[in-house]
Design an enzyme around this catalytic site. Sequence first.
Site, mmCIF file in Angstrom:
data_model
loop_
_atom_site.group_PDB
_atom_site.id
_atom_site.type_symbol
_atom_site.label_atom_id
_atom_site.label_comp_id
_atom_site.label_asym_id
_atom_site.label_seq_id
_atom_site.Cartn_x
_atom_site.Cartn_y
_atom_site.Cartn_z
ATOM 1 N N GLY A 33 0.937 -1.241 -0.028
ATOM 2 C CA GLY A 33 -0.133 0.150 -0.041
ATOM 3 C C GLY A 33 0.891 1.201 -0.144
ATOM 4 C CG LEU A 34 -0.717 4.735 -1.909
ATOM 5 C CD1 LEU A 34 -1.742 5.703 -1.999
ATOM 6 C CD2 LEU A 34 0.583 4.923 -3.116
ATOM 7 C CB SER A 35 4.324 6.341 1.805
ATOM 8 O OG SER A 35 4.943 6.883 3.120
ATOM 9 N N GLY A 36 2.126 5.677 4.540
ATOM 10 C CA GLY A 36 1.095 6.315 5.418
ATOM 11 C C GLY A 36 -0.326 5.762 5.338
ATOM 12 C CB SER A 37 -1.498 2.794 3.185
ATOM 13 O OG SER A 37 -0.709 1.691 3.318
ATOM 14 N N GLY A 38 -0.849 2.728 6.492
ATOM 15 C CA GLY A 38 -1.169 1.955 7.749
ATOM 16 C C GLY A 38 -0.424 0.672 7.715
ATOM 17 C CE LYS A 39 3.452 0.147 3.009
ATOM 18 N NZ LYS A 39 3.115 1.418 3.106
ATOM 19 C CB SER A 107 5.700 -4.461 -2.923
ATOM 20 O OG SER A 107 4.743 -4.367 -1.944
#
Length: 198
Positions: A33-39, A107
């Site tokens: 997921g995007l940066s800041g998405s919560g991964k 990724s």
Amino acid sequence: MKDNNIFKQNSFVSIDLRSNRLKQKPKLIWFTGLSGSGKTTLSIHLEKLLFEKGFSTYVLDGDNVRLGLCNDLGFSVEDRYENIRRISEVSKLLLDAGIIVLSSFISPLKSHREHVRKTVGAENYIEIFVSTPLDVCEERDTKGLYKKARKGYIKNFTGISSDFEYPKNPKIKIDTTDLTIKKSVGIIFKEIKKHIYV
């Protein structure tokens, strides 16, 4: 270039023996997921829950890996691929040790995620797409990276100056915009528990 003088050395202790000893099925839980998405937040809280339930786990995080194993890589398409290739191989080793691996990496390209799946085996790969929208991620900007990317200080930043190819068929898709961490982790655990218990 392949060296024909290198041969795989097998152990007397198989992955099945390790799995039975640990009473778990080793899986790679791949957060994209995007940066800041919560991964990363979801991966470390899921690991805490799994650890408390007696599972043997390990988290591989994008930033942590780039502090050591991949500190020689940048963010070009070629370097991103090499970053993911190395993580794939490390994940494969940890799976062989019987560990449940939680990997948190942007990724952004489908081909990179497919490489991971192929390396560790589709049966061992659980893809979680943290689908939090770009505007929410940018509003959070927990590390101040979006602000720098918008000003041109960071090149090849995913979502701004570099593409993100959205997964079409992830095992789990979760948007953290309006979900608490506890609720999100609960949803994920409910979905993966059938895959990790022996």
